[in-house]
Design an enzyme around this catalytic site. Structure first.
Site, mmCIF file in Angstrom:
data_model
loop_
_atom_site.group_PDB
_atom_site.id
_atom_site.type_symbol
_atom_site.label_atom_id
_atom_site.label_comp_id
_atom_site.label_asym_id
_atom_site.label_seq_id
_atom_site.Cartn_x
_atom_site.Cartn_y
_atom_site.Cartn_z
ATOM 1 N N CYS A 1 27.865 -77.634 16.192
ATOM 2 C CA CYS A 1 29.252 -77.767 16.644
ATOM 3 C C CYS A 1 30.057 -78.679 15.713
ATOM 4 C CB CYS A 1 29.275 -78.234 18.096
ATOM 5 S SG CYS A 1 30.837 -77.913 18.944
ATOM 6 N N HIS B 1 25.845 -73.935 20.767
ATOM 7 C CA HIS B 1 24.964 -74.936 21.369
ATOM 8 C C HIS B 1 23.612 -74.333 21.735
ATOM 9 C CE1 HIS B 1 27.693 -78.466 22.168
ATOM 10 N NE2 HIS B 1 28.560 -77.535 21.792
ATOM 11 N N GLU C 1 20.996 -75.747 22.626
ATOM 12 C CA GLU C 1 20.265 -76.470 23.674
ATOM 13 C C GLU C 1 20.488 -75.873 25.056
ATOM 14 O OE1 GLU C 1 24.222 -77.861 24.577
ATOM 15 O OE2 GLU C 1 23.177 -77.498 22.688
#
Length: 390
Positions: A284, A368, A370
């Site tokens: 990001c 992202h 995660e």
């Protein structure tokens, strides 16, 4: 209360209105307030995720922003301490179609409204979120003020002046405001039902220094899950401070604000790491600053990408990953210099979503991996990074 229409704002405050959104162009949207009382000024954006609202609201990347949720039933599963990302450094407010109902979930320990009061996050319900979303898509993300007053008393002129006086996110460095200010070892791995967060396994593990520009905690947990030992340093850490930890690799985190502004102090550090061939993985904001460090430019997007269902295509094999995104700036692919390869792109608008630097173990993605919240298609990136460290 009937939903407000952004194209035809009511001239007077409706009966029972305890919340309001005042946009810089003079549009006034009345509704019902919940959560914290007060007023906050920022950029009004939208997120299309159907789940994970607590993770979204505690994501530091939303600093300086008010999140409009396109899914109408936000808050129905309540809130709990395990789903926090970073706490008070997240979104300023939440705009929802419906007031949150009483939670119906075995993990809930309090209502969303109670949790928002504790966190200082302002809520506004009764808004036609579909109309507001269309407005943002058509005209871009506006500046505005969200306000909640339980007694229904508002100074609209003051709120409008506040909205018009806010400079906006472009040119604003927010990483310093949300970054950890101290250095420390990260402990804790991935979460599982009934067990909570795992503890870090023993043994020799490659040491990753993570630079915190406003990181979500689940990113560090995924680095641990992939096999790393993690030390977190502040956004303003110098090159000598980073290298002083003798890292096997360096992670560049997500975060809020304009990457060009944060890059004033972050990019020289990243360039120093590249010169020394230190392996780098960015996400990001970290992706955008790696791009700047490599010679590319970033741009402010018209509306940004925020949601948990964004398709991204991988250049090397054409595979499509469904990803979680939260960004209002992007690397301009047309400015990528020789030696920097585009590895991923958005299938929504073709914008850049990943780069790799030829001849170096340095790569980054705009999204992202995660997955907090979101799909887990991209966990392989953590494994790729940690697995390539010595």
């Amino acid at each position: 209360m009937a939903p407000a229409n952004p194209s035809a704002a009511p001239a007077a405050q409706p009966s029972g209105a305890t919340g309001v959104l005042v946009l810089a162009d003079g549009t006034i949207l009345w509704g019902v307030g919940y959560g914290a009382s007060g007023a906050a000024v920022g950029e009004i954006c939208f997120n299309t995720s159907m789940t994970g609202y607590q993770e979204i609201l505690t994501d530091p990347s939303y600093a300086g922003q008010v999140v409009t949720f396109t899914f109408p039933h936000i808050g129905n599963v309540g809130a709990n301490p395990e789903d926090m990302e970073r706490g008070v450094h997240g979104a300023l407010g939440a705009i929802t179609r419906e007031l949150p109902t009483q939670p119906s979930n075995f993990r809930s320990v309090q209502t969303l409204a109670e949790w928002m009061i504790e966190q200082g996050v302002i809520g506004l319900a009764g808004i036609d979120t579909r109309a507001l979303t269309r407005r943002i898509r058509d005209a871009g993300a506006p500046n505005g003020v969200i306000a909640h007053s339980p007694d229904g008393q508002f100074d609209i002129d003051e709120l409008l002046a506040k909205a018009r006086g806010w400079a906006g996110l472009e040119g604003m460095d927010l990483a310093k405001a949300v970054s950890r200010t101290d250095t420390g070892d990260w402990t804790g791995g991935a979460w599982t039902l009934g067990h909570g967060y795992a503890t870090e396994a023993g043994g020799e593990r490659p040491h990753v220094v993570a630079i915190d520009y406003g990181a979500k905690d689940n990113i560090f947990r995924n680095l641990v899950k992939a096999g790393a030992r993690v030390t977190v340093v502040p956004a303003t850490a110098s090159l000598d401070e980073v290298l002083g930890h003798n890292p096997a690799g360096v992670f560049l985190s997500n975060g809020p604000g304009d990457p060009a502004a944060t890059g004033d102090y972050a990019v020289p550090v990243i360039q120093g790491l590249l010169e020394r061939d230190v392996p780098i993985f960015g996400i990001c904001l970290g992706h955008q600053m790696l791009g700047i460090a490599a010679g590319a430019k970033t741009v402010k997007m018209h509306q940004g990408h925020r949601g948990a269902n964004h398709p991204v295509q991988r250049a090397e094999d054409g595979v499509v990953e469904i990803t979680s995104m939260n960004h209002g700036f992007a690397v301009d692919a047309s400015t990528l210099p020789a030696g920097v390869v585009e590895t991923h792109k958005s299938l929504f608008d073709g914008s850049n979503c990943g780069i790799a630097i030829t001849g170096k173990n340095a790569f980054s993605v705009q999204y992202h991996p995660e997955a907090s919240p979101g799909p887990q298609d991209s966990f392989y990136l953590f494994e790729k990074f940690v697995g390539g460290l010595k």
